[in-house]
Design a protein around this motif. Structure first.
Motif, PDB file in Angstrom:
ATOM      1  N   ILE A  47       0.856  -1.187   0.000  1.00 40.46           N
ATOM      2  CA  ILE A  47       0.000   0.000   0.000  1.00 40.46           C
ATOM      3  C   ILE A  47       0.892   1.237   0.000  1.00 40.46           C
ATOM      4  O   ILE A  47       1.806   1.354   0.823  1.00 40.46           O
ATOM      5  N   ARG A  48       0.609   2.160  -0.930  1.00 41.48           N
ATOM      6  CA  ARG A  48       1.380   3.396  -1.015  1.00 41.48           C
ATOM      7  C   ARG A  48       0.436   4.594  -1.139  1.00 41.48           C
ATOM      8  O   ARG A  48      -0.644   4.490  -1.744  1.00 41.48           O
ATOM      9  N   VAL A  49       0.858   5.710  -0.570  1.00 44.67           N
ATOM     10  CA  VAL A  49       0.090   6.960  -0.620  1.00 44.67           C
ATOM     11  C   VAL A  49       0.994   8.044  -1.196  1.00 44.67           C
ATOM     12  O   VAL A  49       2.178   8.134  -0.853  1.00 44.67           O
ATOM     13  N   ARG A  50       0.420   8.855  -2.091  1.00 47.65           N
ATOM     14  CA  ARG A  50       1.192   9.959  -2.677  1.00 47.65           C
ATOM     15  C   ARG A  50       0.307  11.188  -2.807  1.00 47.65           C
ATOM     16  O   ARG A  50      -0.854  11.076  -3.203  1.00 47.65           O
ATOM     17  N   PHE A  51       0.855  12.340  -2.477  1.00 49.00           N
ATOM     18  CA  PHE A  51       0.161  13.588  -2.775  1.00 49.00           C
ATOM     19  C   PHE A  51       1.175  14.660  -3.139  1.00 49.00           C
ATOM     20  O   PHE A  51       2.315  14.653  -2.673  1.00 49.00           O
ATOM     21  N   GLN A  52       0.728  15.574  -4.010  1.00 45.43           N
ATOM     22  CA  GLN A  52       1.591  16.625  -4.539  1.00 45.43           C
ATOM     23  C   GLN A  52       0.936  17.989  -4.343  1.00 45.43           C
ATOM     24  O   GLN A  52       0.112  18.412  -5.156  1.00 45.43           O
ATOM     25  N   PRO A  53       1.264  18.695  -3.258  1.00 42.80           N
ATOM     26  CA  PRO A  53       0.778  20.069  -3.111  1.00 42.80           C
ATOM     27  C   PRO A  53       1.407  20.963  -4.171  1.00 42.80           C
ATOM     28  O   PRO A  53       2.589  20.834  -4.475  1.00 42.80           O
ATOM     29  N   ARG A  54       0.607  21.865  -4.719  1.00 47.06           N
ATOM     30  CA  ARG A  54       1.068  22.657  -5.867  1.00 47.06           C
ATOM     31  C   ARG A  54       0.614  24.105  -5.734  1.00 47.06           C
ATOM     32  O   ARG A  54      -0.514  24.385  -5.316  1.00 47.06           O
ATOM     33  N   PHE A  55       1.509  25.022  -6.118  1.00 51.57           N
ATOM     34  CA  PHE A  55       1.160  26.434  -6.175  1.00 51.57           C
ATOM     35  C   PHE A  55       1.596  26.989  -7.520  1.00 51.57           C
ATOM     36  O   PHE A  55       2.764  26.879  -7.903  1.00 51.57           O
ATOM     37  N   THR A 375      -5.618  39.030 -28.106  1.00 50.56           N
ATOM     38  CA  THR A 375      -5.575  40.269 -28.896  1.00 50.56           C
ATOM     39  C   THR A 375      -4.398  41.150 -28.515  1.00 50.56           C
ATOM     40  O   THR A 375      -3.684  41.679 -29.379  1.00 50.56           O
ATOM     41  N   ASN A 376      -4.160  41.293 -27.214  1.00 48.78           N
ATOM     42  CA  ASN A 376      -3.102  42.188 -26.744  1.00 48.78           C
ATOM     43  C   ASN A 376      -1.954  41.455 -26.056  1.00 48.78           C
ATOM     44  O   ASN A 376      -1.148  42.076 -25.368  1.00 48.78           O
ATOM     45  N   ASP A 377      -1.873  40.148 -26.218  1.00 54.34           N
ATOM     46  CA  ASP A 377      -0.839  39.375 -25.520  1.00 54.34           C
ATOM     47  C   ASP A 377      -0.388  38.201 -26.383  1.00 54.34           C
ATOM     48  O   ASP A 377      -1.218  37.395 -26.819  1.00 54.34           O
ATOM     49  N   ASP A 378       0.917  38.103 -26.607  1.00 53.45           N
ATOM     50  CA  ASP A 378       1.442  36.977 -27.383  1.00 53.45           C
ATOM     51  C   ASP A 378       2.417  36.130 -26.569  1.00 53.45           C
ATOM     52  O   ASP A 378       3.168  35.322 -27.121  1.00 53.45           O
ATOM     53  N   SER A 379       2.403  36.294 -25.233  1.00 57.27           N
ATOM     54  CA  SER A 379       3.271  35.481 -24.383  1.00 57.27           C
ATOM     55  C   SER A 379       2.724  35.470 -22.963  1.00 57.27           C
ATOM     56  O   SER A 379       1.874  36.288 -22.600  1.00 57.27           O
ATOM     57  N   LYS A 380       3.223  34.531 -22.166  1.00 57.74           N
ATOM     58  CA  LYS A 380       2.861  34.499 -20.751  1.00 57.74           C
ATOM     59  C   LYS A 380       3.970  33.831 -19.950  1.00 57.74           C
ATOM     60  O   LYS A 380       4.778  33.066 -20.492  1.00 57.74           O
ATOM     61  N   ASP A 381       4.007  34.137 -18.652  1.00 60.64           N
ATOM     62  CA  ASP A 381       4.983  33.557 -17.731  1.00 60.64           C
ATOM     63  C   ASP A 381       4.255  32.980 -16.530  1.00 60.64           C
ATOM     64  O   ASP A 381       3.339  33.609 -15.986  1.00 60.64           O
ATOM     65  N   VAL A 382       4.680  31.777 -16.121  1.00 61.99           N
ATOM     66  CA  VAL A 382       4.052  31.107 -14.978  1.00 61.99           C
ATOM     67  C   VAL A 382       5.134  30.457 -14.127  1.00 61.99           C
ATOM     68  O   VAL A 382       6.078  29.859 -14.654  1.00 61.99           O
ATOM     69  N   ILE A 383       4.998  30.597 -12.813  1.00 55.67           N
ATOM     70  CA  ILE A 383       5.836  29.874 -11.853  1.00 55.67           C
ATOM     71  C   ILE A 383       5.022  28.706 -11.312  1.00 55.67           C
ATOM     72  O   ILE A 383       3.857  28.869 -10.929  1.00 55.67           O
ATOM     73  N   GLN A 384       5.630  27.507 -11.294  1.00 54.32           N
ATOM     74  CA  GLN A 384       4.992  26.311 -10.735  1.00 54.32           C
ATOM     75  C   GLN A 384       5.898  25.762  -9.632  1.00 54.32           C
ATOM     76  O   GLN A 384       7.062  25.442  -9.887  1.00 54.32           O
ATOM     77  N   VAL A 385       5.372  25.667  -8.418  1.00 58.90           N
ATOM     78  CA  VAL A 385       6.114  25.076  -7.302  1.00 58.90           C
ATOM     79  C   VAL A 385       5.316  23.876  -6.809  1.00 58.90           C
ATOM     80  O   VAL A 385       4.143  24.009  -6.449  1.00 58.90           O
ATOM     81  N   GLN A 386       5.946  22.712  -6.815  1.00 55.12           N
ATOM     82  CA  GLN A 386       5.236  21.478  -6.481  1.00 55.12           C
ATOM     83  C   GLN A 386       6.070  20.620  -5.533  1.00 55.12           C
ATOM     84  O   GLN A 386       7.259  20.395  -5.759  1.00 55.12           O
ATOM     85  N   GLY A 387       5.432  20.159  -4.473  1.00 54.75           N
ATOM     86  CA  GLY A 387       6.073  19.223  -3.564  1.00 54.75           C
ATOM     87  C   GLY A 387       5.540  17.823  -3.787  1.00 54.75           C
ATOM     88  O   GLY A 387       4.530  17.624  -4.467  1.00 54.75           O
ATOM     89  N   GLN A 388       6.206  16.844  -3.227  1.00 53.90           N
ATOM     90  CA  GLN A 388       5.710  15.467  -3.294  1.00 53.90           C
ATOM     91  C   GLN A 388       6.054  14.721  -2.015  1.00 53.90           C
ATOM     92  O   GLN A 388       7.193  14.753  -1.554  1.00 53.90           O
ATOM     93  N   VAL A 389       5.036  14.063  -1.470  1.00 52.27           N
ATOM     94  CA  VAL A 389       5.217  13.120  -0.369  1.00 52.27           C
ATOM     95  C   VAL A 389       4.712  11.782  -0.870  1.00 52.27           C
ATOM     96  O   VAL A 389       3.562  11.659  -1.292  1.00 52.27           O
ATOM     97  N   PHE A 390       5.572  10.770  -0.856  1.00 50.67           N
ATOM     98  CA  PHE A 390       5.255   9.468  -1.446  1.00 50.67           C
ATOM     99  C   PHE A 390       5.780   8.396  -0.498  1.00 50.67           C
ATOM    100  O   PHE A 390       6.985   8.249  -0.318  1.00 50.67           O
ATOM    101  N   PHE A 391       4.860   7.703   0.147  1.00 49.83           N
ATOM    102  CA  PHE A 391       5.305   6.713   1.134  1.00 49.83           C
ATOM    103  C   PHE A 391       4.450   5.458   1.067  1.00 49.83           C
ATOM    104  O   PHE A 391       3.457   5.410   0.355  1.00 49.83           O
TER     105      PHE A 391
END
Length: 391
Positions: A47-55, A375-391
């Motif tokens: 049995i294994r449990v995993r979760f990934q909190p993400r911002f 119409t007024n935007d041809d690009s974008k920037d995103v920060i992704q921060v993700q953790g993982q606990v897997f046991f």
């Protein structure tokens, strides 16, 4: 300017804090955990449990009038998994995995579903048999477990390709397959038969499926002697070596529409090269597909995409700088329909893949006819921060 300052602050904070949790030998919190195993006779259950909190923070929403991107934040659980796996008898394995993906992400409806459920009979390494629900055999990026991914998300072209053979994330569907490895893993293969599109489902062009023959998918991999990969990993954490070339093909033809006498064929093909040597990991992949409808109003669509990515695991610090460049062309028959993304990232491993933090800075440029172009935007920037606990 404010946006760039926030991005720089996030990466600077990670750069200062994470090395402070370095370990002279191994990982700061010890080696990876592999779940809890119960054994009775020849049978076992793990049995294994995993979760990934993400911002996510950055240009993830559009303005009220839809003409440009606006900055916002979203805190959610990218993946929640509960896995039951083991052996019924020595050569018969089983797996049942429940998931709650994108839990509390903006715009997502929370639900628990069956991600995987299957049984395998493995009488010989050269030939084994599979029945159940799992991934279709194409795309190195998708076949790699997302618990070990080098980057936070898969490449855009690969992510879009997973939906061409089913109404709801058709990459994961019931299948019957034969798979195996020859010459100590230098040759690996899988051939699968699956439902694909079925009666009553609404296909992406708005038509309803009346009936369709089964989907056929196949993949082969070649590795030099001594360089075969026992299990697909996104990051190998500085251990071992592998080099592999993969070829994939999938097709479902004669998908009949319920509304009229027309039909369509769907085909996908791809090639990938991956390798690692101690701390260095690299991968390149090309994937393309074709949707060819006999209905003149729909016609033919030919998307394609490719990406290259690499990382370097620094032992002791247990951090891994990463970089990816990718191009996704939404339809090669349409001019100026590409999106191009550059991702800069860093991973920190506190207990191998059992406890880690990943941060990606993704910059995407859209050509004039790409769906992400506003119409007024041809690009974008995103920060992704993700953790993982897997046991």
């Amino acid at each position: 300017m404010k946006r760039q300052l926030i991005y720089a602050t996030v990466f600077a904070t990670l750069g200062i804090a994470l090395p402070g949790l370095a370990s002279a030998e191994g990982f700061y919190f010890g080696e990876e955990t592999k779940g809890i195993t119960f054994t009775q006779g020849d049978s076992d259950l793990t049995i294994r449990v995993r979760f990934q909190p993400r911002f996510d923070y950055g240009e993830i929403i559009t303005s009220k009038d839809g003409t440009n991107y606006e900055s916002d934040g979203d805190l959610y659980l990218r993946r929640v998994r509960l896995e039951f796996a083991g052996r019924i008898v020595p050569k018969v394995k089983y797996n049942l995995t429940l998931d709650g993906d994108r839990w509390d992400q903006a715009g997502n409806s929370n639900k628990v579903s069956v991600k995987y459920v299957f049984v395998t009979w493995e009488p010989d390494p050269a030939y084994s048999f599979f029945f159940g629900k799992l991934k279709l055999p194409f795309s190195r990026d998708q076949l790699t477990s997302d618990s070990t991914g080098l980057m936070v998300e898969t490449a855009a072209a690969v992510d879009n390709a997973k939906n061409i053979f089913g109404a709801s994330n058709g990459y994961f569907q019931p299948k019957i397959a034969v798979f195996g490895k020859l010459m100590e893993g230098s040759i690996a293969y899988e051939v699968a038969l699956a439902d694909g599109w079925q009666n009553g489902e609404t296909i992406q062009n708005g038509r309803t499926v009346y009936k369709a023959p089964p989907l056929v998918a196949a993949r082969g991999e070649l590795s030099p002697p001594g360089w075969a990969e026992p299990k697909k990993l996104g990051s190998h954490l500085g251990k071992g070596q592998h080099l592999a070339v993969g070829l994939s093909y999938a097709r479902q033809g004669s998908i009949e529409y319920q509304e009229n006498g027309f039909e369509e064929d769907r085909s996908l093909w791809g090639m990938d090269v991956s390798g690692h040597f101690k701390g260095i990991t690299a991968q390149a992949e090309y994937i393309a597909w074709e949707i060819d409808s006999s209905e003149p109003a729909i016609g033919e669509t030919k998307p394609e995409g490719w990406h290259v990515q690499a990382g370097y695991f620094i032992d002791g610090l247990n951090i891994e700088p990463t970089l990816r460049y990718e191009v996704y062309d939404e339809d090669t028959k349409v001019d100026e329909s590409k999106e191009k993304s550059t991702t800069l990232g860093v991973n920190w491993y506190g207990k191998g893949h059992s406890l880690k933090v990943q941060a990606n800075w993704v910059h995407t440029d859209f050509e004039d006819n790409a769906s992400g172009r506003l119409t007024n935007d041809d690009s974008k920037d995103v920060i992704q921060v993700q953790g993982q606990v897997f046991f």
